[in-house]
Scaffold this motif. Structure first.
Motif, PDB file in Angstrom:
ATOM      1  N   THR A   3      -1.468   3.259  12.960  1.00  0.00           N
ATOM      2  CA  THR A   3      -0.726   2.156  12.664  1.00  0.00           C
ATOM      3  C   THR A   3       0.609   2.569  12.990  1.00  0.00           C
ATOM      4  O   THR A   3       1.380   3.659  12.920  1.00  0.00           O
ATOM      5  CB  THR A   3      -0.971   1.862  11.047  1.00  0.00           C
ATOM      6  OG1 THR A   3      -0.838   2.954  10.347  1.00  0.00           O
ATOM      7  CG2 THR A   3      -2.124   1.046  11.104  1.00  0.00           C
ATOM      8  N   PRO A   5       4.687   1.719  12.232  1.00  0.00           N
ATOM      9  CA  PRO A   5       5.578   1.014  11.123  1.00  0.00           C
ATOM     10  C   PRO A   5       6.098  -0.342  11.726  1.00  0.00           C
ATOM     11  O   PRO A   5       6.368  -0.546  12.795  1.00  0.00           O
ATOM     12  CB  PRO A   5       6.899   2.086  11.094  1.00  0.00           C
ATOM     13  CG  PRO A   5       6.448   3.098  12.053  1.00  0.00           C
ATOM     14  CD  PRO A   5       5.082   2.951  12.709  1.00  0.00           C
ATOM     15  N   GLN A  18       3.083   0.930   8.347  1.00  0.00           N
ATOM     16  CA  GLN A  18       2.609   1.931   7.659  1.00  0.00           C
ATOM     17  C   GLN A  18       2.216   1.766   6.220  1.00  0.00           C
ATOM     18  O   GLN A  18       2.697   1.365   5.350  1.00  0.00           O
ATOM     19  CB  GLN A  18       4.086   2.833   7.436  1.00  0.00           C
ATOM     20  CG  GLN A  18       4.141   4.209   7.554  1.00  0.00           C
ATOM     21  CD  GLN A  18       5.269   4.701   7.525  1.00  0.00           C
ATOM     22  OE1 GLN A  18       6.344   4.200   7.150  1.00  0.00           O
ATOM     23  NE2 GLN A  18       5.318   5.888   8.228  1.00  0.00           N
ATOM     24  N   THR A  19       0.946   2.460   5.698  1.00  0.00           N
ATOM     25  CA  THR A  19       0.565   2.516   4.444  1.00  0.00           C
ATOM     26  C   THR A  19       1.498   3.511   3.558  1.00  0.00           C
ATOM     27  O   THR A  19       1.458   4.613   4.115  1.00  0.00           O
ATOM     28  CB  THR A  19      -0.699   2.968   4.384  1.00  0.00           C
ATOM     29  OG1 THR A  19      -1.695   2.311   5.294  1.00  0.00           O
ATOM     30  CG2 THR A  19      -1.530   2.604   2.946  1.00  0.00           C
ATOM     31  N   ASN A  21       2.660   6.275   1.571  1.00  0.00           N
ATOM     32  CA  ASN A  21       1.886   7.404   0.764  1.00  0.00           C
ATOM     33  C   ASN A  21       2.729   8.091  -0.217  1.00  0.00           C
ATOM     34  O   ASN A  21       3.679   8.914  -0.167  1.00  0.00           O
ATOM     35  CB  ASN A  21       1.683   8.562   1.956  1.00  0.00           C
ATOM     36  CG  ASN A  21       1.079   9.858   1.272  1.00  0.00           C
ATOM     37  OD1 ASN A  21       0.678   9.771   0.281  1.00  0.00           O
ATOM     38  ND2 ASN A  21       1.713  10.922   1.761  1.00  0.00           N
ATOM     39  N   PHE A  24       0.080  11.414  -5.849  1.00  0.00           N
ATOM     40  CA  PHE A  24      -0.044  13.095  -5.853  1.00  0.00           C
ATOM     41  C   PHE A  24      -1.492  12.916  -5.481  1.00  0.00           C
ATOM     42  O   PHE A  24      -2.470  12.584  -6.186  1.00  0.00           O
ATOM     43  CB  PHE A  24       0.138  13.542  -7.220  1.00  0.00           C
ATOM     44  CG  PHE A  24       1.371  13.518  -7.829  1.00  0.00           C
ATOM     45  CD1 PHE A  24       2.022  13.349  -8.952  1.00  0.00           C
ATOM     46  CD2 PHE A  24       2.546  12.959  -6.603  1.00  0.00           C
ATOM     47  CE1 PHE A  24       3.329  13.353  -9.383  1.00  0.00           C
ATOM     48  CE2 PHE A  24       3.960  13.143  -7.164  1.00  0.00           C
ATOM     49  CZ  PHE A  24       4.108  13.193  -8.303  1.00  0.00           C
ATOM     50  N   SER A  25      -1.882  14.051  -4.596  1.00  0.00           N
ATOM     51  CA  SER A  25      -3.041  13.862  -3.947  1.00  0.00           C
ATOM     52  C   SER A  25      -4.378  14.106  -4.842  1.00  0.00           C
ATOM     53  O   SER A  25      -5.192  13.490  -4.981  1.00  0.00           O
ATOM     54  CB  SER A  25      -3.208  15.155  -2.831  1.00  0.00           C
ATOM     55  OG  SER A  25      -3.044  16.276  -3.397  1.00  0.00           O
ATOM     56  N   ALA A  26      -4.090  15.112  -5.948  1.00  0.00           N
ATOM     57  CA  ALA A  26      -5.093  15.325  -6.711  1.00  0.00           C
ATOM     58  C   ALA A  26      -5.445  14.238  -7.578  1.00  0.00           C
ATOM     59  O   ALA A  26      -6.805  14.276  -8.101  1.00  0.00           O
ATOM     60  CB  ALA A  26      -4.801  16.587  -7.852  1.00  0.00           C
ATOM     61  N   LEU A  27      -4.812  13.164  -7.599  1.00  0.00           N
ATOM     62  CA  LEU A  27      -5.221  12.042  -8.523  1.00  0.00           C
ATOM     63  C   LEU A  27      -5.894  10.854  -7.828  1.00  0.00           C
ATOM     64  O   LEU A  27      -6.555   9.871  -8.547  1.00  0.00           O
ATOM     65  CB  LEU A  27      -3.711  11.372  -8.954  1.00  0.00           C
ATOM     66  CG  LEU A  27      -2.681  12.194  -9.764  1.00  0.00           C
ATOM     67  CD1 LEU A  27      -1.561  11.536 -10.082  1.00  0.00           C
ATOM     68  CD2 LEU A  27      -3.558  12.638 -10.890  1.00  0.00           C
ATOM     69  N   ARG A 162       8.471  -1.837  -1.136  1.00  0.00           N
ATOM     70  CA  ARG A 162       8.238  -0.543  -1.186  1.00  0.00           C
ATOM     71  C   ARG A 162       8.749   0.059  -2.512  1.00  0.00           C
ATOM     72  O   ARG A 162       8.136   0.896  -3.175  1.00  0.00           O
ATOM     73  CB  ARG A 162       8.620   0.305  -0.093  1.00  0.00           C
ATOM     74  CG  ARG A 162       8.152   1.772  -0.129  1.00  0.00           C
ATOM     75  CD  ARG A 162       8.397   2.249   1.325  1.00  0.00           C
ATOM     76  NE  ARG A 162       8.364   3.924   1.288  1.00  0.00           N
ATOM     77  CZ  ARG A 162       7.775   4.638   1.880  1.00  0.00           C
ATOM     78  NH1 ARG A 162       7.019   3.988   2.916  1.00  0.00           N
ATOM     79  NH2 ARG A 162       7.670   6.119   1.586  1.00  0.00           N
TER      80      ARG A 162
ATOM     81  N   ALA C 236      -9.952  19.001  -6.196  1.00  0.00           N
ATOM     82  CA  ALA C 236      -8.888  17.692  -6.581  1.00  0.00           C
ATOM     83  C   ALA C 236      -9.321  16.954  -7.820  1.00  0.00           C
ATOM     84  O   ALA C 236      -8.584  16.328  -8.431  1.00  0.00           O
ATOM     85  CB  ALA C 236      -9.209  16.561  -5.454  1.00  0.00           C
ATOM     86  N   ASN C 292      -2.639  20.482 -11.083  1.00  0.00           N
ATOM     87  CA  ASN C 292      -2.487  19.675  -9.807  1.00  0.00           C
ATOM     88  C   ASN C 292      -1.803  20.552  -8.899  1.00  0.00           C
ATOM     89  O   ASN C 292      -2.031  20.440  -7.659  1.00  0.00           O
ATOM     90  CB  ASN C 292      -1.614  18.475  -9.913  1.00  0.00           C
ATOM     91  CG  ASN C 292      -2.832  17.380 -10.364  1.00  0.00           C
ATOM     92  OD1 ASN C 292      -4.067  17.678 -10.194  1.00  0.00           O
ATOM     93  ND2 ASN C 292      -2.589  16.416 -11.150  1.00  0.00           N
ATOM     94  N   SER C 314      -2.075  10.478   5.025  1.00  0.00           N
ATOM     95  CA  SER C 314      -2.869   9.397   4.730  1.00  0.00           C
ATOM     96  C   SER C 314      -2.384   8.102   5.463  1.00  0.00           C
ATOM     97  O   SER C 314      -2.827   7.046   5.095  1.00  0.00           O
ATOM     98  CB  SER C 314      -2.634   9.400   3.297  1.00  0.00           C
ATOM     99  OG  SER C 314      -1.370   8.859   2.741  1.00  0.00           O
TER     100      SER C 314
END
Lengths: 330, 556, 319
Positions: A3, A5, A18-19, A21, A24-27, A162, C236, C292, C314
């Motif tokens: 995609t 912008p 743009q999606t 981002n 926090f990745s772990a969530l 945003r 994760a 984390n 992402s």
């Protein structure tokens, strides 16, 4: 296709690009990735008389009902039975939930008392049946609180500019960084003990998960071609939100509500067990287990049966949630 | 040793003989008791040593299933229900996996379609090529490394030592495809199965990769089973073709004979529908001097690149479109042609008013997009509409077809519902769909039907300009041909102006009047289709044209 | 890479600070005044002046922002204030409780990981369909069992029925067996579920078929290709599991009468001991953020795609 912008042309900046981002990745785990379940297709052809349509739909429903896998039918059966207990407990037992015969204290299961009696001679089955309304209402309140607050937060975050999105999702991250039980305990220390307060506390603890899921779904839907096509054919912001984004993102949220219903029953019974829920002699399931714990050496039934009921209800709710998500047709 | 002796000198026994092969799938759970859904019915063909045989068919023809059966890698739910697969005379159809393992990679190898996941993302290129040698008994690490480096060099990857250390995501699609070819030829197998090896690549890259595969197999005398949907590729690369439809062989034989004098009606239709074998559309010069509906002059489109949420981490703006100009006369079709990254998608997004031009002028139906006011947006929407590439993603799965097609009307002047439904029904008929689809959801329709619905939605506002973004690229050739003729018919009847975006030059030649060739955000060449195709002025256009599959046969 | 690390650490501290501030404000909003509740009871016989003195001592009279500043700087120095209920520094109570909970949780995590690996390995390798589908339903069963009830049931079975583990007078290790088992079950469930799904998802990737086409056996592919790709989604889970672990510890310690953080928390709620609860919440958030952070630092080592352009990851689809 990657995609690109996009500069804003529409007033709201509501165009694919743009999606953002900002997680926090772990969530990210908490958010189921894709849902492809649609409701039963109610196909209505304007040229066909209504009666025959209804007839056809009836037949379709019937054959669909026959195709429901046995596990799912059982799950609905469990939830239905417990709901009936909550609605009209008197129909299922002749015993009282709060007063008992002192002479009949701590009797093991028998023909007269199917699940035995407790230390005050109260029928355990009656207490479980009367307790259903405590647990179910509590779970409903909890899910409602989480669903409404969370979905609203996610919807606003996913459909706004945003910085609003960033702000809301950072707040959600903070809420997620504290274990759900501790969030609940913090709310309880603030509101005090009691069934409703415990339910609200459990609900608040689930807001973050609902918010993340709702936002992810809204963002997913809003970057689809059909949403862009709706704008491209002259659709206004509110109309597109209402016609396309909401219906397509809510399926997943509703499926998770069913899951959350089971989780809420577990959490409420935990709070009840710790003594933060309904006060005695209310027959709340967690409290029943807490009370039965004092007679653990001599009266096994007092803890075993309420626990099994909780397990059955939670498994049933999870099974139903899975079927709403379109998983496992067994 | 269970490996059959490979002796290409004995002509009596073909290298591979598939005989009356039938394959079916059980349901998703792979329960052995559930009935098998057959997808391949009694297919027979042979491949001799060193020969290239193409399995050609549209989606659902069973061509990939056959390829998977040959190499013994059917999905868990797949079952060979009848027939044999003879490799040098030995039937391997019923062999257990453990017995097939020494064969795979050494005697039969696979070049898969690279969808970006055909290489393990967490292991280096070197380790993955070396694995082929290690699996087949090579123990000397240094020898293996040397082999891998020379292979990397052989498949045309510059700086092999660097590639050896790199991970798949650090390579382009074309380079990854070369790595996959390197793994397939590493042990000089007797047979390579190439399963749509280049479908995901741009045409010029596709040509280079196919040339490489051709060279390597000639060198080693390897036979190739080429699985493709593209008759053009089959015509260029194969000795013989096997045409499949619905899991059955419709026709097979020498490639020239089948493609010039097809014996079977289905082959004839495939050939008629394949754009590669079409001449250009009759030129309509008179129209080209009509008023222009779309004027693009010196369009520049830049995007600011943001990384992360730190406010100071902005980089140079990225220029996606750099001075593009073209005009489209009323009632004609203008094609924007280019490979990925050429700026064609960005250009049409500007045309549709989704992005505001950074510089230059863009006019659609007299509306100036650079200075478009908010209250002019509805007028723009009524003038120009878009048909998307992917007919699966552009229709809301929860709406019925009637709702989808009728929605644009609801967005504008309130038309009473019966009138709206009447218009929708009329248009649905116009695009060649039965009335019964009106009450159905999109998922009940095929890809071609969905694209007709998308066209109906674009037309219901009676726009003057329709933008077709790779609108037929996702469809099988026969469906593609039907949609193209529908578009042609609609243009004639309604006087529509088309902007047609495509990477497929063969399709462009068939439908467009004028064309702009884009590369890296600039127009490298433009003009009438006839002129651009027959006397290309730029080297890039010549490359593009030379890469169209099926050209070899056209010239012959 | 350095910039990524700095940003990641920055984010972690922001979250931690926000969690601290949120709990501070929340607990300040407590109805009534904890000091009044504790010291006003007539049995103590404190005069209003003495109470006022106490309030000054605890800093309850100063303006909110001053209290906030004092508490924040205290937390930064490891001084979490005074427990009103116990009358000792919160740090001391935490110091006594932490080792108990740490022992319990570490052992439980080890047991849970072992259990999850066992479930995943057997279900990935077994040729028996019925066994596989039975194993697949184990995690969803585990997830549906109330932890406190499981603890009670285990006591009932192993201590009272089978008399394997004495209720009173068990050794230090013996007495940990049941609590660890209780806590391991709910932790192993999501682990096993995600591991099994992740393995399944990776098995269907095209590169697995490519590896098989090179002549690799099923087991070779599982060890050399699938496993490393399947682990990151499981990692994760770390943060989520940390939360589950703490919540489970509260309940488990209550059931088994262990004097750890869980018990401390339970008592803090019972006596509206805001200082203790705030310390526990901030500690939990700190643990969550650390876990984390570790996961984010470890994942790029397993998946080279994450090593470089983190922020762009992402954003785009497949190119």
């Amino acid at each position: 296709m990657s995609t690109v912008p996009t500069q804003d042309l529409s007033a709201r900046g509501w165009l694919p690009g743009q999606t953002p981002n900002n997680s926090f990745s772990a969530l990210d785990f908490a958010v189921p990735s894709d849902f492809s379940a649609y409701g039963a297709a109610a196909a209505v052809d304007p040229a066909v008389p209504l009666a025959s349509v209804l007839h056809r739909q009836g037949r379709a429903l019937w054959s669909a009902a026959r195709r429901v896998p046995s596990g799912l039918a059982l799950a609905w059966g469990v939830i239905g039975l417990v709901a009936a207990w909550a609605a009209a407990p008197g129909l299922f037992t002749g015993y009282s939930a709060v007063s008992g015969e002192a002479a009949e204290a701590r009797l093991p299961p028998s023909a007269a008392h199917w699940l035995g009696t407790d230390e005050l001679g109260r029928d355990l089955l009656a207490r479980i049946i009367y307790g259903a309304s405590e647990s179910l209402t509590g779970a409903f309140v909890a899910v409602a609180v989480g669903l409404v607050l969370g979905t609203l937060t996610g919807l606003i975050a996913g459909s706004s500019r945003r910085w609003v999105d960033d702000l809301l999702m950072r707040a959600v991250d903070v809420l997620l960084s504290v274990p759900a039980l501790l969030v609940s305990l913090s709310i309880i220390i603030l509101l005090g003990f009691g069934t409703t307060n415990a339910a609200i506390a459990v609900g608040v603890a689930s807001v973050a998960n609902f918010a993340r899921l709702a936002r992810a779904e809204v963002v997913r839907v809003r970057y689809t071609d059909y949403v862009e096509a709706a704008f491209g054919s002259g659709g206004r912001f509110a109309a597109v939100l209402w016609r396309h984004v909401l219906p397509n993102s809510l399926t997943a949220v509703l499926a998770v509500s069913a899951l959350q219903f089971g989780t809420a029953i577990l959490a409420i019974s935990t709070l009840g067990f710790l003594g933060y829920g309904a006060p005695p002699p209310t027959p709340e399931w967690g409290l029943l287990i807490a009370e039965g714990r004092n007679y653990i050496a001599t009266a096994w039934w007092l803890t075993t049966f309420p626990g099994l009921v909780v397990v059955a209800v939670v498994i049933a709710a999870n099974r139903i949630s899975a079927s709403l998500r379109g998983e496992g047709t067994r | 040793m269970s490996t059959p002796e490979i002796s290409p000198d004995t002509p009596s026994v073909p290298l591979l003989a598939v005989e009356s092969l039938s394959v079916g799938y059980t349901d998703a759970r792979g329960d052995a008791r559930t009935p098998v859904t057959p997808v391949v019915h009694g297919v027979s063909f042979t491949i001799r040593a060193g020969e290239v045989v193409a399995l050609v068919g549209e989606s659902g023809s069973g061509k990939s299933t056959i390829a998977q059966s040959v190499i013994g890698l059917l999905p868990e739910t797949g079952r060979i229900t009848a027939g044999s697969i003879r490799l040098n005379g030995t039937d391997i159809a019923g062999w257990p996996q453990a017995r097939l393992d020494p064969l795979r990679g050494a005697v039969i190898s696979l070049v898969p379609q690279d969808l970006g996941h055909a290489l393990n993302p967490v292991r280096t290129i070197g380790a993955q090529i070396a694995e082929v040698f290690r699996l087949h008994g090579w123990r000397d690490r240094r020898a293996v490394r040397e082999q891998v480096l020379s292979l990397l060099d052989r498949v045309g990857l510059p700086d092999p030592a660097l590639r050896y250390r790199q991970y798949p995501h650090e390579l382009s699609g074309g380079m990854r495809q070369r790595v996959l070819i390197a793994m397939a030829v590493a042990l000089r197998p007797a047979l390579i199965i190439a399963d749509e090896p280049t479908s995901a690549l741009d045409v010029t890259v596709q040509k280079r990769v196919l040339d490489l595969l051709d060279d390597l197999r000639r060198e080693a005398g390897t036979a190739v089973l080429f699985v493709t949907h593209d008759l053009g590729i089959a015509a260029d690369r194969a000795d013989r073709v096997v045409v499949l439809q619905g899991g059955q062989v419709q026709e097979q034989g020498d490639v020239r004979q089948v493609l010039t004098a097809p014996a079977h009606a289905y082959t004839a239709r495939l050939l008629a529908d394949a754009p590669a074998f079409h001449g250009p559309r009759p030129s309509r010069p008179a129209r080209l001097y009509a008023d222009a509906d779309v004027v693009v002059d010196g369009l520049v489109q830049e995007f600011s690149q943001r990384s992360g949420w730190a406010p100071f981490s902005r980089t140079q703006p990225f220029r996606a479109v750099d001075g593009v100009s073209f005009r489209v006369a009323r009632g004609t079709t203008h094609a924007l042609v280019g490979e990925s990254g050429s700026g064609k998608t960005t250009t049409i997004r500007t045309l549709l008013g989704f992005t505001r031009p950074t510089a230059g002028t863009v006019q659609v139906n007299g509306l100036d997009l650079a200075t478009l006011r908010h209250d002019q947006v509805p007028a723009l929407r009524r003038s120009i509409q878009l048909v998307y590439q992917n007919p699966y993603g552009s229709l809301d799965p929860r709406q019925t077809i009637a709702e989808i097609v009728g929605e644009p009307l609801r967005n504008f002047d309130p038309v009473p519902k019966p009138e709206r439904l009447r218009q929708v029904a009329a248009l649905i008929e116009r695009v060649g769909l039965p009335q019964a689809v009106l009450s159905r959801p999109p998922r009940a329709l095929s890809g071609g039907q969905r694209q007709r619905v998308a066209i109906a939605r674009a037309l219901i506002l009676k726009p003057q300009v329709v933008v077709l973004d790779e609108a037929v690229s996702a469809l099988d050739v026969t469906v593609q041909a039907q949609i193209l003729s529908l578009l042609d018919e609609l243009q004639r009847d309604l006087g529509l102006t088309y902007v047609f975006v495509s990477h497929d030059l063969a399709v462009v030649r068939q439908i467009a009047d004028t064309v702009s060739v884009l590369q890296g955000g600039r127009v490298v060449e433009d003009g009438p289709v006839e002129q651009v195709f027959h006397a290309p002025a730029s080297a890039y256009t010549r490359d593009l044209l030379a890469a169209i599959p099926g050209r070899a046969r056209q010239a012959a | 890479m350095i910039r990524f690390l700095l940003r990641r650490f920055g984010q972690a501290f922001v979250v931690l600070w926000a969690a601290f501030t949120a709990t501070f404000l929340l607990l300040q909003a407590l109805p009534g005044d904890a000091i009044l509740i504790k010291f006003q009871s007539p049995e103590l016989g404190l005069s209003p002046e003495q109470i006022a003195e106490l309030r000054t001592l605890y800093g309850a009279d100063s303006p909110l922002w001053q209290q906030y500043g004092a508490t924040l700087s205290g937390f930064l120095q490891g001084n979490f204030g005074y427990s009103l209920h116990r009358g000792v520094p919160v740090a001391d109570s935490l110091g006594q409780a932490l080792p108990v909970t740490a022992g319990l949780t570490v052992l439980s995590v080890i047991a849970a990981v072992a259990l999850a690996l066992l479930l995943a390995a057997v279900s990935a390798l077994t040729p028996l369909r019925w066994l596989r589908s039975a194993l697949l339903s184990v995690p969803s069963l585990f997830i549906s069992i109330p932890v406190f009830w499981l603890g009670i049931a285990l006591i009932q079975i192993f201590s009272f029925r089978l008399k394997l583990i004495p209720v009173i007078g068990a050794g230090p290790w013996e007495s940990l067996i049941l609590p660890v088992a209780t806590l391991a079950v709910p932790i192993s469930a999501p682990l096993a579920q995600v591991l099994i799904r992740s393995l399944d998802a990776v098995q269907t990737q095209p590169f697995v078929a490519v590896a098989r086409a090179k002549g690799a056996s099923r087991r070779w592919v599982l060890w050399r290709h699938v496993l490393r790709n399947a682990v990151p989604p499981v990692l994760a889970l770390g943060g989520v599991l940390f939360g589950e672990l703490l919540a489970g510890a509260v309940v488990t310690e209550t059931v088994f009468g262990l004097n750890g953080l869980g018990r401390l928390t339970e008592q803090a709620v019972n006596f509206q001991d805001a200082a203790v609860l705030q310390a526990v919440v901030v500690l939990a958030a700190a643990g969550f953020v650390t876990v984390n952070l570790l996961v984010d630092l470890i994942t790029p080592l397993l998946d080279p795609r994450l090593a470089l352009h983190r922020s762009s990851l992402s954003a785009g689809g497949p190119a």
